[in-house]
Design a protein around this motif. Structure first.
Motif, PDB file in Angstrom:
ATOM      1  N   TRP A   1      45.217   2.675  -5.199  1.00  0.00           N
ATOM      2  CA  TRP A   1      45.276   4.110  -4.842  1.00  0.00           C
ATOM      3  C   TRP A   1      45.733   4.859  -5.988  1.00  0.00           C
ATOM      4  CZ3 TRP A   1      41.909   6.378  -1.940  1.00  0.00           C
ATOM      5  CH2 TRP A   1      41.434   5.579  -0.838  1.00  0.00           C
ATOM      6  N   GLU A   2      47.056   4.564  -6.495  1.00  0.00           N
ATOM      7  CA  GLU A   2      47.605   5.058  -7.656  1.00  0.00           C
ATOM      8  C   GLU A   2      46.816   5.438  -8.846  1.00  0.00           C
ATOM      9  OE1 GLU A   2      51.059   3.648 -10.635  1.00  0.00           O
ATOM     10  OE2 GLU A   2      51.958   4.258  -8.764  1.00  0.00           O
ATOM     11  N   LYS A   3      45.953   4.573  -8.981  1.00  0.00           N
ATOM     12  CA  LYS A   3      44.877   4.892 -10.174  1.00  0.00           C
ATOM     13  C   LYS A   3      43.954   5.921  -9.504  1.00  0.00           C
ATOM     14  CE  LYS A   3      45.457   0.731 -12.884  1.00  0.00           C
ATOM     15  NZ  LYS A   3      44.703  -0.440 -13.339  1.00  0.00           N
ATOM     16  N   VAL A   4      43.395   5.763  -8.305  1.00  0.00           N
ATOM     17  CA  VAL A   4      42.480   6.716  -7.928  1.00  0.00           C
ATOM     18  C   VAL A   4      43.059   8.275  -7.831  1.00  0.00           C
ATOM     19  CG1 VAL A   4      41.508   7.522  -5.569  1.00  0.00           C
ATOM     20  CG2 VAL A   4      41.265   5.207  -6.188  1.00  0.00           C
ATOM     21  N   PHE A   5      44.445   8.425  -7.577  1.00  0.00           N
ATOM     22  CA  PHE A   5      44.954   9.513  -7.708  1.00  0.00           C
ATOM     23  C   PHE A   5      45.150   9.941  -9.109  1.00  0.00           C
ATOM     24  CE2 PHE A   5      46.012   9.160  -3.193  1.00  0.00           C
ATOM     25  CZ  PHE A   5      46.015  10.399  -3.027  1.00  0.00           C
ATOM     26  N   TYR A   6      45.489   9.032 -10.080  1.00  0.00           N
ATOM     27  CA  TYR A   6      45.225   9.393 -11.604  1.00  0.00           C
ATOM     28  C   TYR A   6      43.818  10.088 -11.795  1.00  0.00           C
ATOM     29  CZ  TYR A   6      49.552   7.883 -14.236  1.00  0.00           C
ATOM     30  OH  TYR A   6      50.675   7.408 -14.709  1.00  0.00           O
TER      31      TYR A   6
ATOM     32  N   ALA B   1      68.287   6.472 -17.832  1.00  0.00           N
ATOM     33  CA  ALA B   1      67.225   5.611 -17.293  1.00  0.00           C
ATOM     34  C   ALA B   1      66.978   5.840 -15.757  1.00  0.00           C
ATOM     35  CB  ALA B   1      67.466   4.141 -17.442  1.00  0.00           C
ATOM     36  N   LYS B   2      68.090   6.461 -15.083  1.00  0.00           N
ATOM     37  CA  LYS B   2      67.886   6.937 -13.926  1.00  0.00           C
ATOM     38  C   LYS B   2      66.803   7.686 -13.522  1.00  0.00           C
ATOM     39  CE  LYS B   2      71.594  10.487 -13.301  1.00  0.00           C
ATOM     40  NZ  LYS B   2      73.122  10.833 -12.626  1.00  0.00           N
ATOM     41  N   PHE B   3      66.526   8.746 -14.305  1.00  0.00           N
ATOM     42  CA  PHE B   3      65.592   9.685 -14.098  1.00  0.00           C
ATOM     43  C   PHE B   3      64.170   9.071 -14.576  1.00  0.00           C
ATOM     44  CE2 PHE B   3      69.369  12.298 -15.528  1.00  0.00           C
ATOM     45  CZ  PHE B   3      69.280  13.110 -14.292  1.00  0.00           C
ATOM     46  N   LYS B   4      64.053   7.778 -14.823  1.00  0.00           N
ATOM     47  CA  LYS B   4      62.584   7.375 -15.302  1.00  0.00           C
ATOM     48  C   LYS B   4      62.421   6.188 -14.091  1.00  0.00           C
ATOM     49  CE  LYS B   4      63.555   8.152 -20.167  1.00  0.00           C
ATOM     50  NZ  LYS B   4      63.331   7.690 -21.462  1.00  0.00           N
ATOM     51  N   LYS B   5      63.189   5.856 -13.306  1.00  0.00           N
ATOM     52  CA  LYS B   5      63.069   4.829 -12.221  1.00  0.00           C
ATOM     53  C   LYS B   5      62.002   4.937 -11.383  1.00  0.00           C
ATOM     54  CE  LYS B   5      65.388   2.206  -8.626  1.00  0.00           C
ATOM     55  NZ  LYS B   5      66.788   2.295  -7.881  1.00  0.00           N
ATOM     56  N   GLY B   6      60.877   4.150 -11.510  1.00  0.00           N
ATOM     57  CA  GLY B   6      59.801   4.183 -10.187  1.00  0.00           C
ATOM     58  C   GLY B   6      58.747   5.244 -10.782  1.00  0.00           C
ATOM     59  N   VAL B   7      58.792   5.980 -11.776  1.00  0.00           N
ATOM     60  CA  VAL B   7      57.619   6.909 -12.166  1.00  0.00           C
ATOM     61  C   VAL B   7      56.341   6.129 -12.291  1.00  0.00           C
ATOM     62  CG1 VAL B   7      59.090   8.834 -12.904  1.00  0.00           C
ATOM     63  CG2 VAL B   7      58.301   6.971 -14.541  1.00  0.00           C
ATOM     64  N   PRO B   8      55.142   6.597 -11.934  1.00  0.00           N
ATOM     65  CA  PRO B   8      53.784   5.815 -11.997  1.00  0.00           C
ATOM     66  C   PRO B   8      53.753   5.884 -13.856  1.00  0.00           C
ATOM     67  CG  PRO B   8      53.387   8.089 -11.226  1.00  0.00           C
ATOM     68  CD  PRO B   8      55.061   7.832 -10.931  1.00  0.00           C
ATOM     69  N   ASN B   9      52.947   4.736 -14.263  1.00  0.00           N
ATOM     70  CA  ASN B   9      52.789   4.966 -15.643  1.00  0.00           C
ATOM     71  C   ASN B   9      51.668   3.996 -15.729  1.00  0.00           C
ATOM     72  OD1 ASN B   9      53.091   5.196 -18.360  1.00  0.00           O
ATOM     73  ND2 ASN B   9      54.558   3.532 -18.549  1.00  0.00           N
ATOM     74  N   TRP B  10      50.416   4.609 -15.724  1.00  0.00           N
ATOM     75  CA  TRP B  10      49.026   3.963 -16.252  1.00  0.00           C
ATOM     76  C   TRP B  10      48.809   4.217 -17.477  1.00  0.00           C
ATOM     77  CZ3 TRP B  10      43.682   5.077 -13.746  1.00  0.00           C
ATOM     78  CH2 TRP B  10      42.442   4.284 -14.285  1.00  0.00           C
ATOM     79  N   GLN B  11      49.024   3.520 -18.462  1.00  0.00           N
ATOM     80  CA  GLN B  11      49.360   3.880 -19.830  1.00  0.00           C
ATOM     81  C   GLN B  11      48.011   4.043 -20.327  1.00  0.00           C
ATOM     82  OE1 GLN B  11      51.410   0.921 -22.145  1.00  0.00           O
ATOM     83  NE2 GLN B  11      53.108   0.756 -20.811  1.00  0.00           N
ATOM     84  N   TRP B  12      46.744   3.488 -19.967  1.00  0.00           N
ATOM     85  CA  TRP B  12      45.586   3.879 -20.597  1.00  0.00           C
ATOM     86  C   TRP B  12      45.055   5.471 -20.333  1.00  0.00           C
ATOM     87  CZ3 TRP B  12      40.868   5.531 -18.694  1.00  0.00           C
ATOM     88  CH2 TRP B  12      39.808   5.659 -19.448  1.00  0.00           C
ATOM     89  N   MET B  13      45.582   5.655 -19.035  1.00  0.00           N
ATOM     90  CA  MET B  13      44.901   7.149 -18.525  1.00  0.00           C
ATOM     91  C   MET B  13      45.877   7.963 -19.092  1.00  0.00           C
ATOM     92  SD  MET B  13      42.636   9.050 -17.079  1.00  0.00           S
ATOM     93  CE  MET B  13      41.689   8.179 -15.754  1.00  0.00           C
ATOM     94  N   GLU B  14      47.080   7.743 -19.068  1.00  0.00           N
ATOM     95  CA  GLU B  14      48.107   8.661 -19.880  1.00  0.00           C
ATOM     96  C   GLU B  14      47.744   9.121 -21.297  1.00  0.00           C
ATOM     97  OE1 GLU B  14      51.571   9.631 -18.925  1.00  0.00           O
ATOM     98  OE2 GLU B  14      51.453   8.985 -17.041  1.00  0.00           O
ATOM     99  N   ARG B  15      47.175   8.125 -22.111  1.00  0.00           N
ATOM    100  CA  ARG B  15      46.798   8.281 -23.497  1.00  0.00           C
ATOM    101  C   ARG B  15      45.664   8.944 -23.470  1.00  0.00           C
ATOM    102  NH1 ARG B  15      48.740   2.740 -24.378  1.00  0.00           N
ATOM    103  NH2 ARG B  15      46.533   2.083 -23.966  1.00  0.00           N
ATOM    104  N   PHE B  16      44.567   8.398 -22.582  1.00  0.00           N
ATOM    105  CA  PHE B  16      43.116   8.949 -22.690  1.00  0.00           C
ATOM    106  C   PHE B  16      43.263  10.578 -22.172  1.00  0.00           C
ATOM    107  CE2 PHE B  16      39.093   9.783 -20.276  1.00  0.00           C
ATOM    108  CZ  PHE B  16      38.155   9.704 -21.457  1.00  0.00           C
ATOM    109  N   GLY B  17      43.951  10.669 -21.095  1.00  0.00           N
ATOM    110  CA  GLY B  17      43.811  12.251 -20.847  1.00  0.00           C
ATOM    111  C   GLY B  17      44.474  13.254 -21.744  1.00  0.00           C
ATOM    112  N   ASP B  18      45.297  12.509 -22.469  1.00  0.00           N
ATOM    113  CA  ASP B  18      46.187  13.390 -23.591  1.00  0.00           C
ATOM    114  C   ASP B  18      45.235  13.475 -24.858  1.00  0.00           C
ATOM    115  OD1 ASP B  18      48.685  14.742 -24.082  1.00  0.00           O
ATOM    116  OD2 ASP B  18      48.816  13.402 -25.587  1.00  0.00           O
ATOM    117  N   ARG B  19      44.330  12.915 -25.064  1.00  0.00           N
ATOM    118  CA  ARG B  19      43.755  13.060 -26.349  1.00  0.00           C
ATOM    119  C   ARG B  19      42.914  14.543 -26.403  1.00  0.00           C
ATOM    120  NH1 ARG B  19      42.736   8.152 -29.015  1.00  0.00           N
ATOM    121  NH2 ARG B  19      42.978   6.404 -27.757  1.00  0.00           N
ATOM    122  N   TRP B  20      43.030  14.909 -27.640  1.00  0.00           N
ATOM    123  CA  TRP B  20      42.637  16.181 -28.059  1.00  0.00           C
ATOM    124  C   TRP B  20      41.155  16.311 -27.769  1.00  0.00           C
ATOM    125  CZ3 TRP B  20      44.731  20.778 -27.499  1.00  0.00           C
ATOM    126  CH2 TRP B  20      46.049  20.868 -27.673  1.00  0.00           C
TER     127      TRP B  20
END
Length: 249
Positions: free
Chosen positions: A37-42, A108-127
């Motif tokens: 479901w996390e990927k669906v929301f991504y 590191a405490k601010f980064k705990k548990g954040v979602p991180n689908w690396q492929w979509m993170e990179r793809f969505g950020d491409r110019w």
């Protein structure tokens, strides 16, 4: 009418994904969901924000810092340390890009548990992807716009995600009313939030950082996203985690 419907559809889908997935899930972990479901929301966030897609990982980390250091020099976006809204947006962009590209020194405490689908993170950020979305919006307007004035809406489409963030992070720290005394300038921007899906109840949210319902403290305060959260929880898509005032950390 077609252009207006398209604009409103883009506006509300974008702000809905920002408030549900980026804000309440990625930043505050108000609920859990499966990796599927996390990927669906991504994907829904990618569709909703389009050319202005914001990394859930970077957004989540940055927003946690906003709560921890609101209206101080360490706040990623505070009107107190910017000359105008555009200046604040530019500083926010630089802060966001440092997190996105792992150039930060955030604890590191601010980064705990954040979602991180690396492929979509990179793809969505491409110019090229951002330009493709922008081109699609422009072609839609060329096909259906009935007046040249309607093209003035296009820049909002291009920058929808940052526009929504700027409205709250600038306006809701300068204008509005307060229900609670907090250690910063957060205010409730709108008495009835028809525009930002509950996000404008900023004072309420800063007082109760983990409360899934941003409204409900006055008779006129209705958070449109909260009934959707209850529905998603009931059908098993998500599982609400926190009570009235528990924070993410």
């Amino acid at each position: 009418m077609i252009i207006l419907a398209f604009f409103l559809g883009h506006w509300y889908l974008s702000v809905l994904m920002q408030t549900l997935f980026l804000h309440r899930y990625a930043a505050h972990q108000m609920f859990t969901m499966s990796k599927g479901w996390e990927k669906v929301f991504y994907v829904l966030t990618f569709i909703g924000q389009g050319s202005s897609f914001l990394s859930p990982r970077a957004y989540g980390i940055m927003h946690r810092l906003h709560h921890a250091y609101a209206d101080t020099e360490a706040d990623p976006h505070s009107p107190k340390y910017s000359d105008n809204m555009m200046d604040m947006m530019w500083k926010t962009r630089q802060f966001y890009n440092d997190i996105l590209n792992n150039r930060d020194s955030i604890p590191a405490k601010f980064k705990k548990g954040v979602p991180n689908w690396q492929w979509m993170e990179r793809f969505g950020d491409r110019w090229l992807v951002r330009l493709a979305w922008g081109t699609a919006y422009t072609l839609f307007y060329i096909q259906f716009a009935t007046s040249p004035w309607l093209f003035l809406l296009l820049p909002v489409h291009y920058l929808m995600g940052p526009v929504h963030g700027a409205i709250i992070n600038w306006c809701a720290h300068l204008y509005g009313y307060t229900n609670f005394k907090v250690a910063d300038t957060a205010k409730n921007l709108l008495p009835f939030d028809f525009l930002m899906m509950g996000e404008s109840y900023h004072n309420n949210h800063h007082k109760f950082g983990g409360r899934p319902n941003f409204g409900g403290f006055r008779w006129h305060e209705f958070d449109p996203a909260y009934p959707l959260l209850l529905l998603l929880n009931k059908v098993g898509v998500i599982r609400l985690r926190f009570g009235r005032d528990e924070a993410y950390m």
